[in-house]
Structure formats: C-alpha cells, structure tokens
Design a protein around this motif. Structure first.
Motif, PDB file in Angstrom:
ATOM      1  N   UNK A 151      -6.942   1.447   5.777  1.00 57.08           N
ATOM      2  CA  UNK A 151      -7.000   1.674   4.798  1.00 57.08           C
ATOM      3  C   UNK A 151      -5.978   1.304   4.097  1.00 57.08           C
ATOM      4  N   UNK A 152      -6.454   0.292   3.078  1.00 61.96           N
ATOM      5  CA  UNK A 152      -6.031  -0.896   2.146  1.00 61.96           C
ATOM      6  C   UNK A 152      -5.265  -0.154  -0.046  1.00 61.96           C
ATOM      7  N   UNK A 153      -4.117   0.384   0.772  1.00 60.09           N
ATOM      8  CA  UNK A 153      -3.655   0.493  -0.631  1.00 60.09           C
ATOM      9  C   UNK A 153      -3.810  -0.760  -1.275  1.00 60.09           C
ATOM     10  N   UNK A 154      -4.382  -0.726  -2.453  1.00 61.26           N
ATOM     11  CA  UNK A 154      -4.003  -2.212  -3.733  1.00 61.26           C
ATOM     12  C   UNK A 154      -3.104  -1.608  -4.553  1.00 61.26           C
ATOM     13  N   UNK A 155      -3.109  -0.627  -5.142  1.00 61.23           N
ATOM     14  CA  UNK A 155      -1.482  -0.579  -5.684  1.00 61.23           C
ATOM     15  C   UNK A 155      -1.151   0.692  -6.550  1.00 61.23           C
ATOM     16  N   UNK A 156       0.354   1.293  -5.506  1.00 60.09           N
ATOM     17  CA  UNK A 156       0.681   2.760  -5.782  1.00 60.09           C
ATOM     18  C   UNK A 156       1.831   2.864  -5.142  1.00 60.09           C
ATOM     19  N   UNK A 172       4.299   0.747  -2.533  1.00 63.37           N
ATOM     20  CA  UNK A 172       3.637   0.506  -1.599  1.00 63.37           C
ATOM     21  C   UNK A 172       2.044  -0.501  -1.566  1.00 63.37           C
ATOM     22  N   UNK A 173       2.419  -0.985  -2.774  1.00 64.32           N
ATOM     23  CA  UNK A 173       1.327  -1.488  -3.047  1.00 64.32           C
ATOM     24  C   UNK A 173       0.532  -2.968  -1.877  1.00 64.32           C
ATOM     25  N   UNK A 174       0.011  -3.204  -1.699  1.00 64.18           N
ATOM     26  CA  UNK A 174      -0.206  -4.064  -0.932  1.00 64.18           C
ATOM     27  C   UNK A 174      -0.117  -3.935   0.286  1.00 64.18           C
ATOM     28  N   UNK A 175      -0.159  -2.435   0.725  1.00 67.18           N
ATOM     29  CA  UNK A 175      -0.122  -1.698   2.222  1.00 67.18           C
ATOM     30  C   UNK A 175      -1.158  -1.022   2.546  1.00 67.18           C
ATOM     31  N   UNK A 202      -0.331  -3.473  13.787  1.00 63.76           N
ATOM     32  CA  UNK A 202      -0.103  -4.606  13.171  1.00 63.76           C
ATOM     33  C   UNK A 202       0.627  -4.910  11.699  1.00 63.76           C
ATOM     34  N   UNK A 203       0.786  -6.050  11.354  1.00 63.86           N
ATOM     35  CA  UNK A 203       1.542  -6.155  10.675  1.00 63.86           C
ATOM     36  C   UNK A 203       1.125  -6.048   9.249  1.00 63.86           C
ATOM     37  N   UNK A 204       1.832  -4.907   8.129  1.00 62.89           N
ATOM     38  CA  UNK A 204       1.549  -4.506   7.418  1.00 62.89           C
ATOM     39  C   UNK A 204       0.750  -3.161   7.196  1.00 62.89           C
ATOM     40  N   UNK A 205       0.780  -2.661   8.136  1.00 66.09           N
ATOM     41  CA  UNK A 205       0.747  -0.872   8.175  1.00 66.09           C
ATOM     42  C   UNK A 205       1.844  -0.519   7.811  1.00 66.09           C
ATOM     43  N   UNK A 206       2.029   0.986   7.367  1.00 68.15           N
ATOM     44  CA  UNK A 206       3.122   0.966   6.398  1.00 68.15           C
ATOM     45  C   UNK A 206       3.850   1.894   7.815  1.00 68.15           C
ATOM     46  N   UNK A 207       5.317   1.901   7.854  1.00 69.19           N
ATOM     47  CA  UNK A 207       5.683   2.030   8.935  1.00 69.19           C
ATOM     48  C   UNK A 207       6.387   3.233   8.979  1.00 69.19           C
ATOM     49  N   UNK A 208       5.533   4.368   8.860  1.00 69.00           N
ATOM     50  CA  UNK A 208       5.870   6.203   7.855  1.00 69.00           C
ATOM     51  C   UNK A 208       5.690   6.716   9.418  1.00 69.00           C
ATOM     52  N   UNK A 209       5.902   8.200   9.174  1.00 68.82           N
ATOM     53  CA  UNK A 209       6.416   8.965  10.584  1.00 68.82           C
ATOM     54  C   UNK A 209       6.331   8.846  11.855  1.00 68.82           C
ATOM     55  N   UNK A 210       5.359   8.420  12.944  1.00 65.10           N
ATOM     56  CA  UNK A 210       6.128   8.802  14.213  1.00 65.10           C
ATOM     57  C   UNK A 210       5.701   6.483  14.060  1.00 65.10           C
TER      58      UNK A 210
END
Length: 142
Positions: A31-36, A52-55, A81-89
């Motif tokens: 899921x792409x996050x354009x702006x957040x 968390x824009x563009x992630x 994968x590069x660009x995936x937010x490193x959250x949670x596990x």
C-alpha cells in the motif's frame, strides 16, 4: 487439496507453522502512502508527529506470521523491500536479528549471490536444521 483454512486463517497458519522448521517472510510493498503524518493529533506526549510521505506498507501477514513463528520458537528470516516502513515486527531489533532490505528493481541474482545473503541463509538454515534435530528429542523439564 490445500492446508489453508478460509474459516480461520490464524488457526491454519498455526497448524502449518507447527509442521514447519522455520519461516522466511518477504515484506513486499503493498500500500503506497502518498502523503501522511504518523501520530497525528493523538494524546501521546512521548512521540511527536512524524512524516510517512512517499513510503509503503506491507501486508499485515508479514507481521502476523513471523510473530506467530517467534512464539513457537522457530527461526525467522525477514527480507524487507526498500521503502516499506520498518514498524511493528519489521523494526530493527524487535526480533533480535539482522533484517536485510532489498531493492526489487535490482536483479534478484545480484542479491542472492551477495555475501550478505549467503551468510544470512546459511545461519537461518543452521537454525532450521537445529529445529529438526530438537523436534526428535523428548521434552526437557529443566
């Protein structure tokens, strides 16, 4: 025939993990996050809002399945994968192991021939082999 249970997927995943000797998860972009903005307008005082824009987010199953495998004591290898937010596990250090990040735009052979991959898969394979050996032993009380 499949091992997957559509009525209770967590039950099916648990059953499959109990039959497994380890888990490899690939956290692809989903899921792409354009702006957040994260933590926007909350009552939490210990964290400031963050961009968390563009992630990208990955599938929730990339969090759920490794967490379940961890609870069973299985060896886990997660590739993000590069660009995936490193959250949670997917946050560095949560599982206490190195979590490589890969670029899906690069040829896979380039990464799979790298020393990093060889070292990671060798270590994971050794842990999985230990699970196979341990599963044959009777339980220990102490």
């Amino acid at each position: 025939m499949t091992d997957y249970d559509t009525d209770a997927p967590l039950k099916a995943i648990r059953r499959l993990l109990l039959e497994s000797n380890g888990l490899i998860t690939i956290a692809f972009r989903r899921t792409y996050i354009e702006r957040a903005i994260g933590n926007h307008m909350t009552d939490l005082t210990d964290r400031s809002p963050y961009d968390i824009t563009d992630q990208w987010l990955t599938s929730p199953w990339s969090h759920i399945e490794p967490a379940m495998a961890f609870q069973l004591g299985l060896p886990i290898l997660i590739l993000r994968e590069r660009g995936v937010i490193a959250d949670g596990i997917l946050e560095k250090g949560v599982l206490g192991l190195y979590m490589p990040e890969f670029d899906a735009d690069m040829p896979t052979s380039q990464y799979f021939q790298s020393p990093e991959w060889r070292d990671l898969i060798w270590k994971w394979e050794g842990q999985a082999r230990q699970v196979v050996e341990t599963k044959g032993n009777p339980p220990k009380l102490y």
